[in-house]
Design a protein around this motif. Structure first.
Motif, PDB file in Angstrom:
ATOM      1  N   ASN A  18      57.124  36.020  59.138  1.00  0.00           N
ATOM      2  CA  ASN A  18      55.761  35.794  58.680  1.00  0.00           C
ATOM      3  C   ASN A  18      55.539  36.399  57.295  1.00  0.00           C
ATOM      4  OD1 ASN A  18      54.898  34.481  61.085  1.00  0.00           O
ATOM      5  ND2 ASN A  18      54.696  36.488  62.076  1.00  0.00           N
ATOM      6  N   LEU A  19      54.495  35.946  56.656  1.00  0.00           N
ATOM      7  CA  LEU A  19      54.006  36.559  55.429  1.00  0.00           C
ATOM      8  C   LEU A  19      52.767  37.378  55.748  1.00  0.00           C
ATOM      9  CD1 LEU A  19      54.245  33.451  53.067  1.00  0.00           C
ATOM     10  CD2 LEU A  19      55.572  35.552  52.793  1.00  0.00           C
ATOM     11  N   HIS A  20      52.666  38.548  55.144  1.00  0.00           N
ATOM     12  CA  HIS A  20      51.459  39.355  55.298  1.00  0.00           C
ATOM     13  C   HIS A  20      50.902  39.671  53.911  1.00  0.00           C
ATOM     14  CE1 HIS A  20      54.602  42.456  54.708  1.00  0.00           C
ATOM     15  NE2 HIS A  20      53.634  43.151  54.130  1.00  0.00           N
ATOM     16  N   ARG A  21      49.598  39.786  53.849  1.00  0.00           N
ATOM     17  CA  ARG A  21      48.955  40.051  52.553  1.00  0.00           C
ATOM     18  C   ARG A  21      48.939  41.552  52.312  1.00  0.00           C
ATOM     19  NH1 ARG A  21      44.905  35.667  50.724  1.00  0.00           N
ATOM     20  NH2 ARG A  21      46.982  34.722  50.743  1.00  0.00           N
ATOM     21  N   ASP A  22      49.601  41.974  51.272  1.00  0.00           N
ATOM     22  CA  ASP A  22      49.746  43.389  50.938  1.00  0.00           C
ATOM     23  C   ASP A  22      48.493  43.858  50.190  1.00  0.00           C
ATOM     24  OD1 ASP A  22      50.539  45.727  49.206  1.00  0.00           O
ATOM     25  OD2 ASP A  22      52.415  45.467  50.306  1.00  0.00           O
ATOM     26  N   THR A  23      47.783  44.800  50.790  1.00  0.00           N
ATOM     27  CA  THR A  23      46.518  45.262  50.184  1.00  0.00           C
ATOM     28  C   THR A  23      46.743  45.996  48.869  1.00  0.00           C
ATOM     29  OG1 THR A  23      46.608  47.244  51.581  1.00  0.00           O
ATOM     30  CG2 THR A  23      45.302  45.381  52.396  1.00  0.00           C
ATOM     31  N   THR A  24      47.859  46.706  48.740  1.00  0.00           N
ATOM     32  CA  THR A  24      48.128  47.418  47.486  1.00  0.00           C
ATOM     33  C   THR A  24      48.298  46.431  46.335  1.00  0.00           C
ATOM     34  OG1 THR A  24      49.226  49.213  48.694  1.00  0.00           O
ATOM     35  CG2 THR A  24      49.691  49.017  46.330  1.00  0.00           C
ATOM     36  N   ILE A  25      49.058  45.357  46.592  1.00  0.00           N
ATOM     37  CA  ILE A  25      49.242  44.336  45.556  1.00  0.00           C
ATOM     38  C   ILE A  25      47.917  43.646  45.264  1.00  0.00           C
ATOM     39  CG2 ILE A  25      50.425  42.191  44.959  1.00  0.00           C
ATOM     40  CD1 ILE A  25      52.704  43.039  46.814  1.00  0.00           C
ATOM     41  N   LEU A  26      47.168  43.351  46.310  1.00  0.00           N
ATOM     42  CA  LEU A  26      45.894  42.655  46.140  1.00  0.00           C
ATOM     43  C   LEU A  26      44.928  43.486  45.298  1.00  0.00           C
ATOM     44  CD1 LEU A  26      44.354  40.101  46.920  1.00  0.00           C
ATOM     45  CD2 LEU A  26      43.550  41.305  48.977  1.00  0.00           C
ATOM     46  N   ASN A  27      44.859  44.770  45.573  1.00  0.00           N
ATOM     47  CA  ASN A  27      43.978  45.645  44.790  1.00  0.00           C
ATOM     48  C   ASN A  27      44.431  45.735  43.337  1.00  0.00           C
ATOM     49  OD1 ASN A  27      42.356  46.166  47.007  1.00  0.00           O
ATOM     50  ND2 ASN A  27      43.513  48.001  47.601  1.00  0.00           N
ATOM     51  N   ALA A  28      45.738  45.750  43.134  1.00  0.00           N
ATOM     52  CA  ALA A  28      46.258  45.796  41.764  1.00  0.00           C
ATOM     53  C   ALA A  28      45.925  44.514  41.007  1.00  0.00           C
ATOM     54  CB  ALA A  28      47.767  46.021  41.792  1.00  0.00           C
ATOM     55  N   LEU A  29      45.958  43.382  41.700  1.00  0.00           N
ATOM     56  CA  LEU A  29      45.591  42.110  41.074  1.00  0.00           C
ATOM     57  C   LEU A  29      44.111  42.106  40.682  1.00  0.00           C
ATOM     58  CD1 LEU A  29      47.486  39.600  43.404  1.00  0.00           C
ATOM     59  CD2 LEU A  29      47.944  39.975  40.981  1.00  0.00           C
ATOM     60  N   ARG A  30      43.270  42.599  41.582  1.00  0.00           N
ATOM     61  CA  ARG A  30      41.844  42.650  41.281  1.00  0.00           C
ATOM     62  C   ARG A  30      41.562  43.577  40.105  1.00  0.00           C
ATOM     63  NH1 ARG A  30      40.290  43.013  47.668  1.00  0.00           N
ATOM     64  NH2 ARG A  30      40.078  40.753  48.052  1.00  0.00           N
ATOM     65  N   ALA A  31      42.275  44.708  40.067  1.00  0.00           N
ATOM     66  CA  ALA A  31      42.084  45.643  38.958  1.00  0.00           C
ATOM     67  C   ALA A  31      42.553  45.042  37.645  1.00  0.00           C
ATOM     68  CB  ALA A  31      42.836  46.936  39.253  1.00  0.00           C
ATOM     69  N   ARG A  32      43.593  44.244  37.705  1.00  0.00           N
ATOM     70  CA  ARG A  32      44.122  43.586  36.507  1.00  0.00           C
ATOM     71  C   ARG A  32      43.066  42.655  35.899  1.00  0.00           C
ATOM     72  NH1 ARG A  32      49.523  42.349  34.940  1.00  0.00           N
ATOM     73  NH2 ARG A  32      49.675  40.475  33.653  1.00  0.00           N
ATOM     74  N   TYR A  33      42.397  41.901  36.764  1.00  0.00           N
ATOM     75  CA  TYR A  33      41.361  40.987  36.278  1.00  0.00           C
ATOM     76  C   TYR A  33      40.116  41.759  35.846  1.00  0.00           C
ATOM     77  CZ  TYR A  33      43.667  36.588  37.323  1.00  0.00           C
ATOM     78  OH  TYR A  33      44.518  35.514  37.293  1.00  0.00           O
ATOM     79  N   ALA A  34      39.777  42.804  36.580  1.00  0.00           N
ATOM     80  CA  ALA A  34      38.597  43.592  36.229  1.00  0.00           C
ATOM     81  C   ALA A  34      38.754  44.232  34.855  1.00  0.00           C
ATOM     82  CB  ALA A  34      38.357  44.664  37.294  1.00  0.00           C
ATOM     83  N   ALA A  35      39.990  44.666  34.532  1.00  0.00           N
ATOM     84  CA  ALA A  35      40.234  45.271  33.215  1.00  0.00           C
ATOM     85  C   ALA A  35      39.982  44.281  32.094  1.00  0.00           C
ATOM     86  CB  ALA A  35      41.655  45.802  33.153  1.00  0.00           C
ATOM     87  N   ARG A  36      40.108  42.995  32.411  1.00  0.00           N
ATOM     88  CA  ARG A  36      39.848  41.951  31.407  1.00  0.00           C
ATOM     89  C   ARG A  36      38.427  41.398  31.519  1.00  0.00           C
ATOM     90  NH1 ARG A  36      45.434  38.442  32.321  1.00  0.00           N
ATOM     91  NH2 ARG A  36      46.904  40.135  31.828  1.00  0.00           N
ATOM     92  N   LYS A  37      37.621  42.056  32.403  1.00  0.00           N
ATOM     93  CA  LYS A  37      36.242  41.625  32.617  1.00  0.00           C
ATOM     94  C   LYS A  37      36.176  40.167  33.084  1.00  0.00           C
ATOM     95  CE  LYS A  37      34.422  44.858  29.165  1.00  0.00           C
ATOM     96  NZ  LYS A  37      34.560  45.931  30.131  1.00  0.00           N
ATOM     97  N   MET A  38      37.079  39.857  34.023  1.00  0.00           N
ATOM     98  CA  MET A  38      37.149  38.512  34.578  1.00  0.00           C
ATOM     99  C   MET A  38      37.143  38.604  36.106  1.00  0.00           C
ATOM    100  SD  MET A  38      40.200  36.985  32.171  1.00  0.00           S
ATOM    101  CE  MET A  38      40.290  35.455  33.107  1.00  0.00           C
ATOM    102  N   ALA A  39      36.593  37.591  36.747  1.00  0.00           N
ATOM    103  CA  ALA A  39      36.648  37.510  38.210  1.00  0.00           C
ATOM    104  C   ALA A  39      37.979  36.880  38.615  1.00  0.00           C
ATOM    105  CB  ALA A  39      35.489  36.680  38.731  1.00  0.00           C
ATOM    106  N   MET A  40      38.645  37.476  39.607  1.00  0.00           N
ATOM    107  CA  MET A  40      39.930  36.943  40.037  1.00  0.00           C
ATOM    108  C   MET A  40      39.733  35.667  40.837  1.00  0.00           C
ATOM    109  SD  MET A  40      42.982  38.736  42.265  1.00  0.00           S
ATOM    110  CE  MET A  40      42.393  38.258  43.891  1.00  0.00           C
ATOM    111  N   PRO A  41      40.387  34.563  40.441  1.00  0.00           N
ATOM    112  CA  PRO A  41      40.310  33.338  41.238  1.00  0.00           C
ATOM    113  C   PRO A  41      40.862  33.578  42.641  1.00  0.00           C
ATOM    114  CG  PRO A  41      41.231  32.887  39.058  1.00  0.00           C
ATOM    115  CD  PRO A  41      41.179  34.376  39.207  1.00  0.00           C
ATOM    116  N   PRO A  42      40.285  32.979  43.661  1.00  0.00           N
ATOM    117  CA  PRO A  42      40.738  33.222  45.046  1.00  0.00           C
ATOM    118  C   PRO A  42      42.223  32.931  45.258  1.00  0.00           C
ATOM    119  CG  PRO A  42      38.634  32.072  45.040  1.00  0.00           C
ATOM    120  CD  PRO A  42      39.108  32.097  43.619  1.00  0.00           C
TER     121      PRO A  42
END
Length: 422
Positions: free
Chosen positions: A88-112
């Motif tokens: 199975n695949l599982h969604r890694d919360t650490t990676i997900l949070n890092a992705l959100r922070a990456r977009y937030a640093a650019r003042k952008m909303a992360m696409p779903p």
């Protein structure tokens, strides 16, 4: 151990993009003593990618997949590997949070759909990607074959962009592979010969290299030369190198002066080295090759120590003014002739003060010559080499298209010079 590299992406199945990552990965794996046995390019198609992964896992110990880790629906590498492995695949919360922070640093909303890049195969190790949003994944598992026998497999997922793949492989994959694999080293050697038929080389060399079953021998033909590549893998670099060198030395003894390089150097580099050792200088006069010979010589660093330069005497008038060819000589014999090649070599030598003059004149086609050269065949080439005491002239009949005739003309000229310097 052997490896397979799978490059994922439909763009690499078009004439406009190439898979260059596999060259980098092959070099890195070879450094670790791993031979790459297969390379595959697969488009963004689930059925095709699943089939390619199944085949790779069945025949290779290490499988590396590059590309297909992005956020879009056609980025299928994670899902296809999970399907093949039955995990199975599982969604890694650490990676997900890092992705959100990456977009937030650019003042952008992360696409779903970017959340898909946080999907990790159960049991895989995440390889942080400091240069992009898609992390790599590393799986070291034991799988049964059709008979039930267990085999260890290492499967690595890498992002496609080279600026992300290369550092990720160097800093995350290399240490893991080095720790996981038994010590093994690969030694290489290359012999190069000019203007010899491949069949002739193999007929003379096969009885020798066939005795070395632990050395992989490859014969490559092209660009007016033959290359012999020797590769050996052993548990020590010294032993691997000793086997490669033993075979190469035996081949060199058989082929003798036909070999212009025993360590992979280009013919022009070898010729320039020989000129320097013999304290010669060289000037050239080119007609049908249009500067190709000069380009080959000047592509070697520090060629100016022995190569003075020359002239592209394409028009008959320039043959006369630049190299002193008598116009009556051209009128009588044609520009493509032995007497004109001789005069060009002697003239360029005299006018530049070089110790050696080298000339090329010929018909490269596709249209026929004019005047005295009208009835001469396309591919007729003359090469002249003057040293102040004697001038050699070679007549050649080179088959093929315009580019091949011009390339082979420069190769013949360099090989004539090399053998004369010997």
């Amino acid at each position: 151990m052997i490896a397979e590299i799978i490059a994922v992406g439909s763009e690499m199945l078009t004439p406009h993009r190439q898979d260059t990552n596999s060259l980098f990965l092959t070099a890195g794996l070879n450094d670790l003593g791993v031979s790459v046995a297969f390379k595959t390019i697969v488009g963004d198609n689930r059925r095709h990618l699943v089939a390619a992964i199944r085949i790779a896992i069945a025949r290779a110990d290490i499988v590396l997949l590059s590309g297909g880790l992005g956020p879009t629906e056609d980025d299928l590498t994670r899902e296809c590997l999970a399907q093949v492995l039955g995990v199975n695949l599982h969604r890694d919360t650490t990676i997900l949070n890092a992705l959100r922070a990456r977009y937030a640093a650019r003042k952008m909303a992360m696409p779903p759909n970017n959340a898909r890049q946080a999907d990790v195969l159960d049991g895989a190790h995440v390889l942080p990607n400091a240069n992009g949003s898609a992390p790599g994944q590393y799986t070291d598992i034991v799988l049964p074959d059709a008979s039930g026998q267990a085999f260890r497999k290492i499967i690595i997922l890498l992002p496609g962009p080279p600026k992300e793949l290369k550092p990720l492989f160097d800093f995350e994959c290399r240490p893991r592979l080095s720790a996981a694999l038994p010590a093994h080293y690969i030694a290489r050697r290359q012999l190069r010969m000019a203007l010899i038929p491949e069949s002739q080389v193999d007929a003379r060399c096969a009885p020798i290299y066939s005795q070395f079953e632990d050395v992989e021998t490859t014969i490559l033909a092209g660009h007016a030369e033959i290359q012999l590549h020797f590769v050996c893998s052993k548990h020590t670099l010294e032993l691997a190198q000793q086997r490669v060198d033993t075979l190469a030395d035996l081949i060199a003894r058989e082929m003798g002066d036909d070999i212009f390089s025993d360590d992979g150097e280009d013919l022009e580099a070898v010729v320039l080295l020989m000129l320097g050792l013999r304290e010669h200088t060289l000037a050239i006069a080119e007609s049908c090759t249009g500067g190709w010979l000069g380009e080959r010589l000047t592509s070697v660093p520090n060629s100016s120590r022995v190569f003075l330069g020359g002239a592209i005497t394409y028009a008959n008038a320039l043959k006369a003014s630049f190299t002193g060819v008598d116009p009556d000589l051209i009128a009588q014999h044609g520009a493509v002739s032995g007497p004109v090649a001789r005069a060009m070599a002697e003239g360029i030598r005299f006018r530049t003060g070089a110790t050696l003059g080298l000339s090329i004149t010929g018909l490269a086609g596709p249209t026929p010559g004019t005047g005295p050269d009208a009835d001469k065949p396309i591919g007729l080439v003359y090469i002249g080499l003057a040293d102040g005491e004697d001038t050699q002239v070679r007549q050649l009949h080179i088959t093929g298209d315009r580019e091949r005739i011009r390339l082979w003309s420069t190769q013949h000229a360099l090989e004539l010079l090399r053998r004369s310097l010997m």
